[in-house]
Design a protein around this motif. Structure first.
Motif, short mmCIF file in Angstrom:
data_model
loop_
_atom_site.label_atom_id
_atom_site.label_comp_id
_atom_site.label_asym_id
_atom_site.label_seq_id
_atom_site.Cartn_x
_atom_site.Cartn_y
_atom_site.Cartn_z
N SER A 41 4.84 -1.95 -14.72
CA SER A 41 4.28 -3.32 -14.73
C SER A 41 2.77 -3.35 -14.96
CB SER A 41 4.62 -4.06 -13.43
OG SER A 41 6.02 -4.09 -13.22
N ARG A 42 2.20 -2.23 -15.43
CA ARG A 42 0.78 -2.13 -15.79
C ARG A 42 -0.17 -2.37 -14.62
NH1 ARG A 42 2.76 -5.42 -19.51
NH2 ARG A 42 1.40 -7.15 -18.88
N LEU A 121 -5.98 -2.56 -11.68
CA LEU A 121 -6.14 -1.55 -10.64
C LEU A 121 -6.76 -2.22 -9.42
CD1 LEU A 121 -6.08 1.43 -9.69
CD2 LEU A 121 -8.37 1.68 -10.69
N LEU A 122 -6.16 -1.98 -8.26
CA LEU A 122 -6.64 -2.56 -7.00
C LEU A 122 -6.97 -1.42 -6.03
CD1 LEU A 122 -3.59 -4.93 -6.91
CD2 LEU A 122 -5.90 -5.76 -7.31
N LYS A 126 -5.95 0.97 2.98
CA LYS A 126 -4.57 1.21 3.40
C LYS A 126 -3.61 0.55 2.42
CE LYS A 126 -5.67 1.56 8.33
NZ LYS A 126 -5.41 1.03 9.68
N PRO A 127 -2.34 0.95 2.42
CA PRO A 127 -1.34 0.33 1.56
C PRO A 127 -1.14 -1.15 1.89
CG PRO A 127 -0.56 2.45 2.37
CD PRO A 127 -1.80 2.12 3.14
N PRO A 128 -0.55 -1.93 0.97
CA PRO A 128 -0.48 -3.39 1.14
C PRO A 128 0.33 -3.86 2.34
CG PRO A 128 0.78 -2.66 -0.79
CD PRO A 128 -0.05 -1.51 -0.34
N THR A 145 3.93 -3.20 -5.91
CA THR A 145 3.02 -2.41 -6.76
C THR A 145 2.98 -0.96 -6.27
OG1 THR A 145 1.64 -4.38 -7.12
CG2 THR A 145 0.66 -2.25 -7.64
N ASP A 146 3.06 -0.01 -7.20
CA ASP A 146 2.99 1.41 -6.84
C ASP A 146 1.62 1.74 -6.24
OD1 ASP A 146 5.52 1.73 -7.75
OD2 ASP A 146 5.03 3.04 -9.42
#
Length: 229
Positions: A41-42, A121-122, A126-128, A145-146
């Motif tokens: 998903s870019r 890119l974010l 920590k992870p979401p 999102t990966d």
């Protein structure tokens, strides 16, 4: 013996690709970012503790993807449609949780960047799942999102980070300083940054600059748990 004089030189942070040291602690995350053209998903979320190299890696990606970098907290004040005409890196996304204006701006930026065929890119510490976002649609998109995770430093990476921090401050420590610090300091990027800053200040007016003895004095002042000579 003459003492070392302090020159008012700026800290010049090196953010080029050649300045980013890769070890086992960050190799996977670096590889994930390097393969940005193949992101599902870019889009990708880059996470890691403070001072772990997120900003550096974001700048590397910016140059490779011809992207823009913006802080998440600035999003409500930016022209989102215009920004979405290229690939974008949004830094410190976790810091806008609960800020509805910023969350809405990120939601629209996310949708527009991807609909225009660009990449996103974010970065966050920590992870979401830990962000406590309030807008459900934004949260679901972030959760889908990966994530590329920068791990805590191993010895090799910690030594490279210390060397870079000294270089950014135009300091050349004695050869035994970095191995000594790696052995006895708290193992975190944040600690490395603080120790180098303290050594920079402590070396003022000393004839030999940054020595192992000075490093020992600084570590004792920080009251770390391990015994060190």
């Amino acid at each position: 013996m003459s003492t070392q004089l302090r020159l008012d030189l700026p800290v010049r942070t090196a953010l080029g690709r050649r300045d980013f040291f890769v070890s086992d602690a960050n190799a996977l995350a670096v590889a994930q970012v390097d393969r940005w053209r193949d992101w599902p998903s870019r889009k990708m979320i880059l996470t890691g503790p403070a001072k772990s190299g997120k900003t550096h890696l974001c700048h590397v990606w910016k140059n490779e993807a011809q992207a823009e970098i913006v802080p998440a907290e600035a999003l409500p004040h930016l022209p989102i449609p215009a920004l979405a005409q290229t690939s974008v890196c949004v830094e410190d996304v976790d810091q806008i949780a609960g800020n509805r204006d910023a969350e809405e701006a990120l939601f629209h930026l996310h949708n527009m960047v991807l609909s225009e065929g660009h990449s996103l890119l974010l970065s966050a510490q920590k992870p979401p799942m830990h962000w406590d976002l309030r807008i459900p649609d934004l949260k679901s998109r972030m959760m889908g999102t990966d994530v590329a995770q920068l791990e805590k430093p191993d010895d090799q990476l910690l030594a490279a980070v210390l060397n870079k921090l000294f270089t950014d401050r135009q300091i050349v420590p004695m050869p035994d300083v970095i191995p000594y610090l790696v052995r006895y300091m708290d193992r975190s990027f944040d600690a490395a940054d603080r120790i180098v800053e303290l050594l920079d200040s402590a070396a003022l007016g000393t004839p030999r600059g940054v020595t192992r003895a000075l490093a020992s004095k600084v570590l004792k002042g920080l009251d770390i748990s391990e015994e060190h000579p």
